[in-house]
Design a protein around this motif. Structure first.
Motif, PDB file in Angstrom:
ATOM      1  N   LEU A 146      46.082   7.052  15.941  1.00 20.81           N
ATOM      2  CA  LEU A 146      45.783   6.688  17.311  1.00 20.81           C
ATOM      3  C   LEU A 146      45.589   8.026  18.021  1.00 20.81           C
ATOM      4  CD1 LEU A 146      48.294   3.784  17.935  1.00 20.81           C
ATOM      5  CD2 LEU A 146      45.795   3.646  18.006  1.00 20.81           C
ATOM      6  N   ILE A 147      44.342   8.301  18.405  1.00 19.91           N
ATOM      7  CA  ILE A 147      43.986   9.601  18.982  1.00 19.91           C
ATOM      8  C   ILE A 147      44.026   9.459  20.494  1.00 19.91           C
ATOM      9  CG2 ILE A 147      42.261  11.414  19.034  1.00 19.91           C
ATOM     10  CD1 ILE A 147      41.196  10.089  16.340  1.00 19.91           C
ATOM     11  N   ARG A 148      45.046  10.084  21.101  1.00 23.35           N
ATOM     12  CA  ARG A 148      45.270   9.936  22.544  1.00 23.35           C
ATOM     13  C   ARG A 148      44.104  10.504  23.343  1.00 23.35           C
ATOM     14  NH1 ARG A 148      51.105  11.529  21.711  1.00 23.35           N
ATOM     15  NH2 ARG A 148      50.186  13.566  21.404  1.00 23.35           N
ATOM     16  N   MET A 149      43.594   9.678  24.255  1.00 23.75           N
ATOM     17  CA  MET A 149      42.603  10.136  25.224  1.00 23.75           C
ATOM     18  C   MET A 149      42.397   9.056  26.271  1.00 23.75           C
ATOM     19  SD  MET A 149      38.978   9.810  23.104  1.00 23.75           S
ATOM     20  CE  MET A 149      39.511  10.694  21.663  1.00 23.75           C
TER      21      MET A 149
ATOM     22  N   ILE B 237      49.982   7.908  12.880  1.00 26.81           N
ATOM     23  CA  ILE B 237      50.089   9.171  13.611  1.00 26.81           C
ATOM     24  C   ILE B 237      49.404   9.033  14.962  1.00 26.81           C
ATOM     25  CG2 ILE B 237      49.393  11.609  13.648  1.00 26.81           C
ATOM     26  CD1 ILE B 237      49.618  11.625  10.612  1.00 26.81           C
ATOM     27  N   VAL B 238      50.129   9.396  16.015  1.00 25.66           N
ATOM     28  CA  VAL B 238      49.562   9.459  17.360  1.00 25.66           C
ATOM     29  C   VAL B 238      49.385  10.942  17.664  1.00 25.66           C
ATOM     30  CG1 VAL B 238      49.904   8.910  19.792  1.00 25.66           C
ATOM     31  CG2 VAL B 238      50.756   7.343  18.032  1.00 25.66           C
ATOM     32  N   LYS B 239      48.139  11.329  17.967  1.00 29.47           N
ATOM     33  CA  LYS B 239      47.856  12.763  18.116  1.00 29.47           C
ATOM     34  C   LYS B 239      46.739  12.968  19.124  1.00 29.47           C
ATOM     35  CE  LYS B 239      48.255  16.467  14.953  1.00 29.47           C
ATOM     36  NZ  LYS B 239      48.555  16.796  13.606  1.00 29.47           N
ATOM     37  N   ASP B 240      46.730  14.137  19.758  1.00 31.39           N
ATOM     38  CA  ASP B 240      45.643  14.501  20.662  1.00 31.39           C
ATOM     39  C   ASP B 240      44.427  14.907  19.847  1.00 31.39           C
ATOM     40  OD1 ASP B 240      47.165  14.102  22.977  1.00 31.39           O
ATOM     41  OD2 ASP B 240      47.977  16.126  22.882  1.00 31.39           O
TER      42      ASP B 240
END
Length: 97
Positions: free
Chosen positions: A57-60, A6-9
């Motif tokens: 994968l936590i977008r930042m 999961i790719v997430k903010d």
């Protein structure tokens, strides 16, 4: 069975996942970011976080990673997770058992 990816903010994650992420990265996020190319072909940076069921994968960006820690009361002025937060999380885990 393969884990879900999961790719997430960060701000869209459930609070319990955010708390787990903080425990995994008690000295902040910026130094742990990885880069990858997303489905649109754009280079993106993210914080990897692995659970039993999901690989996040936590977008930042690096700037966002630094700002998140600066704005978070659970981290001290040096960017270290407070002992109080760690103890509270350990107590909560103990309550569930």
């Amino acid at each position: 069975m393969e884990k879900k990816r999961i790719v997430k903010d960060y701000d869209k994650l459930p609070e319990e996942v955010i708390n787990q992420v903080k425990l995994e990265y008690p000295y902040g996020f910026a130094e742990n970011l990885v880069s990858f190319v997303n489905a649109k072909g754009e280079k993106v940076s993210a914080l990897p976080f692995d659970t039993d069921d999901v690989y996040y994968l936590i977008r930042m960006t690096k700037q966002e990673a630094v700002q998140l820690i600066e704005d978070d009361d659970d981290y001290d002025e040096f960017g270290k997770l407070s002992e109080e937060f760690i103890e509270d999380q350990e107590e909560d885990e103990g309550d569930e058992d």
